[in-house]
Design a protein around this motif. Structure first.
Motif, PDB file in Angstrom:
ATOM      1  N   LYS A   1      -2.930  -7.645   8.503  1.00  0.00           N
ATOM      2  CA  LYS A   1      -2.349  -6.431   7.916  1.00  0.00           C
ATOM      3  C   LYS A   1      -2.136  -5.366   8.990  1.00  0.00           C
TER       4      LYS A   1
ATOM      5  N   GLN B   1       1.003  -5.393  11.057  1.00  0.00           N
ATOM      6  CA  GLN B   1       2.253  -4.947  10.428  1.00  0.00           C
ATOM      7  C   GLN B   1       2.522  -3.457  10.620  1.00  0.00           C
ATOM      8  N   TYR B   2       1.570  -2.731  11.180  1.00  0.00           N
ATOM      9  CA  TYR B   2       1.692  -1.275  11.297  1.00  0.00           C
ATOM     10  C   TYR B   2       1.551  -0.817  12.749  1.00  0.00           C
TER      11      TYR B   2
ATOM     12  N   LEU C   1      -1.064   2.815   7.934  1.00  0.00           N
ATOM     13  CA  LEU C   1      -2.083   2.049   7.221  1.00  0.00           C
ATOM     14  C   LEU C   1      -3.377   2.840   7.314  1.00  0.00           C
TER      15      LEU C   1
ATOM     16  N   LYS D   1      -3.261   9.445   0.476  1.00  0.00           N
ATOM     17  CA  LYS D   1      -2.610   8.766  -0.645  1.00  0.00           C
ATOM     18  C   LYS D   1      -1.147   8.458  -0.355  1.00  0.00           C
TER      19      LYS D   1
ATOM     20  N   LYS E   1       1.087   3.807   3.293  1.00  0.00           N
ATOM     21  CA  LYS E   1       1.728   2.630   2.707  1.00  0.00           C
ATOM     22  C   LYS E   1       0.702   1.733   2.019  1.00  0.00           C
ATOM     23  N   GLU E   2      -0.435   1.511   2.709  1.00  0.00           N
ATOM     24  CA  GLU E   2      -1.477   0.649   2.164  1.00  0.00           C
ATOM     25  C   GLU E   2      -2.844   1.156   2.616  1.00  0.00           C
ATOM     26  N   ILE E   3      -3.871   0.741   1.877  1.00  0.00           N
ATOM     27  CA  ILE E   3      -5.240   1.151   2.180  1.00  0.00           C
ATOM     28  C   ILE E   3      -6.143  -0.080   2.231  1.00  0.00           C
ATOM     29  N   ILE E   4      -6.987  -0.116   3.227  1.00  0.00           N
ATOM     30  CA  ILE E   4      -8.015  -1.150   3.328  1.00  0.00           C
ATOM     31  C   ILE E   4      -9.373  -0.483   3.170  1.00  0.00           C
TER      32      ILE E   4
ATOM     33  N   GLY F   1      -8.898  -0.051  -2.514  1.00  0.00           N
ATOM     34  CA  GLY F   1      -8.021  -0.529  -1.457  1.00  0.00           C
ATOM     35  C   GLY F   1      -7.047  -1.603  -1.926  1.00  0.00           C
ATOM     36  N   ASP F   2      -5.966  -1.766  -1.178  1.00  0.00           N
ATOM     37  CA  ASP F   2      -5.095  -2.914  -1.391  1.00  0.00           C
ATOM     38  C   ASP F   2      -5.791  -4.177  -0.912  1.00  0.00           C
TER      39      ASP F   2
ATOM     40  N   ASN G   1      -9.901  -5.097  -0.177  1.00  0.00           N
ATOM     41  CA  ASN G   1     -11.257  -4.584  -0.298  1.00  0.00           C
ATOM     42  C   ASN G   1     -12.240  -5.593   0.296  1.00  0.00           C
TER      43      ASN G   1
END
Length: 314
Positions: free
Chosen positions: A8, A11-12, A75, A94, A97-100, A112-113, A115
């Motif tokens: 992931k 990708q950022y 990210l 918030k 794009k995504e959260i881990i 998270g997207d 976890n």
């Protein structure tokens, strides 16, 4: 799971690493340690650690100021944070794009997207160490090891609490093998200012212990201001009450702002996280926290903690 996280990150270009409010050594050690690890693996990417800066913990990792618009294409990785409302951020995260989520507390809020949550770890820093062993050819540096070791001994209270395991000690030994000064790190975490020493004396003089073995201290705003503490310093006094042999569980209540009470809950053996959750908080079975907005709620929580002890001994 680590491979999923690494894929992931690939990708950022921009990654922001956050942690919980009122950070402790584990929160900052995990945050700064993970950033340093990932910067080694992905030198072309930009990594930021941000949140309220605590001067007493700057030696582990100093926070960065970033504009809110930076989150838009980023990210976010949140470490050592059980639920989203405890993330130390103004809400700008918030827009990411995504959260881990990487955490070692019970997974009450899988925000998270991705976890990665494992409550079997003593600390989030112990989890972060797993990154170094999962990345082929990665060379653990002293700088990274210092941050992770500080996080581990912070959350285990220098290996005193029940979450300390064989894995914890093995991880710590591997970190020590890099040549870090483990004595210096321990002394730095144990060190207190003269103001904190005076506060400890106040607590011992005003501490209440019930017949059930529940200890508590309520420090109102006017009293707290007399000690002129830096942000984060009150956390130094929380373990103090647990050193008394007649105490089974305890709380430290501090009113930094008028009618906003921070409550640290601790226990030697009786799970207390259920009480914390009833009052809008949470955490580990033996170490939890919450905030309440009135002295009446503080009194209710004190009563509930005392009843918890009484039920245990019936």
């Amino acid at each position: 799971m680590i491979n999923d996280i690494l894929k992931k990150i690939e990708q950022y270009n921009t990654i922001v690493i956050l942690r919980h409010q009122n950070p402790d050594p584990d929160a900052i050690g995990s945050q700064a340690g993970l950033s340093a690890i990932l910067q080694e693996v992905f030198p072309q990417k930009k990594f930021y650690i941000t949140g309220t800066d605590l001067s007493v913990l700057d030696w582990i990792g100093k926070m960065q100021d970033i504009p809110d618009e930076l989150y838009k294409d980023s990210l976010v990785i949140a470490v050592d944070t059980a639920n989203a409302r405890r993330i130390d951020n103004n809400g700008a995260y918030k827009n990411a794009k995504e959260i881990i989520k990487i955490d070692h507390h019970p997974n009450v809020d899988p925000f998270g997207d991705i976890n990665w949550v494992d409550a079997s770890f003593s600390s989030c820093a112990e989890m972060i160490f797993s990154f170094t062993e999962a990345i082929q050819g990665f060379q653990l540096t002293k700088t990274i090891a210092e941050k992770l070791y500080a996080g581990i001994i912070g959350d285990t209270v220098r290996f005193l609490n029940g979450e300390t395991s064989y894995r914890t000690l093995l991880t710590s030994a591997k970190l020590a093998k890099t040549g870090i000064d483990i004595s210096k790190i321990s002394l730095q975490e144990d060190e207190m200012s003269l103001q904190v020493a005076h506060l400890e004396a106040y607590i011992l003089n005003h501490l209440k212990i019930t017949d059930s073995g529940f200890g508590y201290i309520v420090i109102r705003k006017d009293i707290l201001e007399d000690f002129n503490l830096d942000d984060g310093e009150i956390d130094h006094v929380v373990p103090l009450i647990g050193r008394i042999n007649k105490v089974n569980n305890w709380i430290v209540v501090s009113e930094k702002d008028l009618n906003r009470f921070r409550i640290n809950l601790r226990s030697k053996c009786i799970p207390i996280n259920g009480v914390a959750e009833e009052y809008g908080g949470g955490g580990h079975p033996l170490a939890s926290g919450t905030y309440v907005d009135s002295i009446d709620k503080v009194k209710d929580l004190i009563s509930d903690m005392d009843k918890l002890n009484q039920q245990k001994h019936q």
